[in-house]
Design an enzyme around this catalytic site. Structure first.
Site, short mmCIF file in Angstrom:
data_model
loop_
_atom_site.label_atom_id
_atom_site.label_comp_id
_atom_site.label_asym_id
_atom_site.label_seq_id
_atom_site.Cartn_x
_atom_site.Cartn_y
_atom_site.Cartn_z
CD GLU A 31 13.59 -1.99 0.27
OE1 GLU A 31 12.69 -2.33 -0.49
OE2 GLU A 31 13.48 -2.08 1.51
CE1 TYR A 86 11.09 5.78 -5.13
CE2 TYR A 86 13.08 4.73 -5.94
CZ TYR A 86 12.43 5.51 -5.00
OH TYR A 86 13.15 6.04 -3.95
CG ASP A 117 10.31 4.00 2.61
OD1 ASP A 117 9.82 5.14 2.61
OD2 ASP A 117 10.38 3.29 1.59
CB SER A 128 9.59 -3.91 2.48
OG SER A 128 9.61 -2.60 1.94
CB ALA A 185 -0.92 0.00 1.22
N GLY A 186 2.17 1.08 0.07
CA GLY A 186 3.05 2.25 0.15
C GLY A 186 3.19 2.76 1.57
C1 GLA Z 1 9.52 5.16 -1.74
C2 GLA Z 1 11.00 4.99 -1.45
C3 GLA Z 1 11.53 6.15 -0.62
C4 GLA Z 1 11.18 7.50 -1.26
C5 GLA Z 1 9.69 7.53 -1.62
C6 GLA Z 1 9.33 8.76 -2.39
O1 GLA Z 1 8.78 5.09 -0.56
O2 GLA Z 1 11.21 3.78 -0.75
O3 GLA Z 1 12.93 6.03 -0.46
O4 GLA Z 1 11.98 7.76 -2.37
O5 GLA Z 1 9.30 6.41 -2.38
O6 GLA Z 1 9.46 9.89 -1.60
#
Ligand code: GLA
Length: 397
Positions: A164, A228, A176, A132, A127-128
């Site tokens: 990662e 991304y 994150d 992870s 879901a963002g």
């Molecule tokens: C994902 C990546 C982060 C960051 C965001 C965008 O969550 O894991 O490192 O780049 O996208 O802000």
């Protein structure tokens, strides 16, 4: 013993049931939302995340000498060997995250021996919300404690990012993992992703009668990884065109020297970094209205310049505006995942209902909603056999 998060109780129970006996350590780490500062981390810029009340917990112990390591997920009901190549479970697997942490520790010269671990989580997957990173952060804290590695939290976050990038194979920035390890309850965290200096920013939503409503758009994330990586590549290329190591150092005037795609991507990053700085000031001054305005501006920039939003995100942001939200925006990597809004608490239900019906009308997937208060970062649970540390302590100076 302090109250356990439901995921901590489940990890503990799963360990006892699966392996018999008590774990030596119980650790957990939260998912996150990023309030503002998107796609700025890998260019050495600024971010402002807070942790959420959903976590991943791990109960771990060293097991028997010579026993090969075992990872058990109580959510998936499956055990995986610790020693394995990435992707050996057939495609991507939850087990690659703890394995990646062990790999990254080894690369950095730390010796983590064999162990058994049981995981339990309630961070929504895909879901963002950084499920992870939560697995990685919980794992690194548990291993730090188990093998007395004496990591500090910044180092721990960098190791998780290395897992990662180098093991799982996703080219994410530090946002994150850093948020999961460093955030504190009731606060957002302003992070300078170049220096990794961070400072807490007040976020007393209850007092302002505001809610942080998270809308998981459930939009398919088909392009998430390639999209991304592409955005990252173009923004790094834009920095190079400008003769800069990182876009963090670009000024608005520099943008005149760019054109086309590089201009659009760099303009998002340059203006977004400026918005984060203003957002921090706004929150420090208790000005949620100003903060909300910056959220809307951030969304427009992601929609038009970085081009990472979906029709679901754009529709939600407009509905939030109609429902009187102070601000709303996509959060996370984009191409699907969540949007957030800062909305007067009494308007939350109305906004949810309006979203359900508008999404249905537009034939968009039905969304899920969460309301979060800024929650505590990763911790080793005190009172466990070897967990003498306090929250945000231990691998936590
Ligand atoms: C994902 C990546 C982060 C960051 C965001 C965008 O969550 O894991 O490192 O780049 O996208 O802000």
């Amino acid at each position: 013993m302090m109250p356990l998060h439901p995921t901590e109780s489940r990890a503990l129970g799963a360990y006892r049931e699966r392996f018999g006996g008590e774990p030596e350590v119980l650790a957990s780490a939260p998912g996150r939302v990023n309030l503002i500062g998107e796609h700025t981390d890998y260019g050495g810029g600024f971010v402002l995340p807070c942790a959420v009340g959903r976590r991943v917990a791990v109960a771990a112990g060293r097991g028997l000498p010579d026993e090969p390591g075992v990872l058990f997920s109580s959510d998936f009901g499956e055990a995986r060997p610790l020693q394995s190549e990435p992707g050996a479970d057939g495609g991507s697997s939850w087990a690659d995250y703890p394995r990646g942490v062990v790999w990254a520790l080894g690369e950095a010269g730390y010796e983590a021996g064999g162990f058994r671990a049981a995981f339990a989580g309630d961070v929504p997957l895909g879901a963002g919300l950084s499920s992870s990173a939560a697995v990685e952060a919980a794992t690194v804290l548990a291993l730090d404690r188990l093998f007395r590695l004496d990591l500090d939290r910044r180092e721990a976050a960098l190791l998780c990012r290395r897992a990662e990038n180098g093991y799982v194979g996703v080219q994410s920035g530090i946002l994150d993992q850093f948020a999961s390890l460093m955030c504190r309850e009731g606060e957002a965290l302003f992070v300078d992703c170049r220096t990794l200096e961070a400072r807490p920013v007040p976020l007393d939503l209850d007092r302002a009668n505001l809610s942080l409503l998270v809308c998981d758009t459930n939009a398919p994330r088909v392009l998430a990884e390639t999209g991304y990586n592409d955005r990252r590549e173009v923004s790094e290329r834009a920095a190079k065109t400008l003769g800069l190591a990182e876009l963090r150092d670009a000024s608005p005037g520099d943008l005149e020297r760019l054109g086309g795609e590089e201009l659009r991507r760099a303009r998002h990053v340059v203006t977004e970094n400026a918005r984060v700085l203003r957002a921090v000031e706004a929150l420090e001054g208790g000005d949620f209205r100003e903060f909300g305005g910056l959220m809307y501006a951030s969304h427009a920039s992601m929609r038009d310049d970085y081009e990472i939003s979906t029709p679901s995100h754009d529709a939600f942001v407009e509905l939030a505006r109609e429902a009187g939200a102070l601000g709303a925006r996509l959060t996370g990597g984009g191409f699907g995942g969540c949007a957030i809004s800062l909305v007067p608490s009494e308007n939350v239900d109305g906004l949810k209902q309006a979203t359900f019906s508008r999404f249905a009308k537009l034939a968009l997937p039905r969304p899920d909603f969460y309301t979060f208060l800024p929650a505590a970062g990763a911790r080793v649970v005190p009172g466990q056999p070897s967990g003498q540390a306090e929250a945000n302590g231990g691998a936590g100076r």
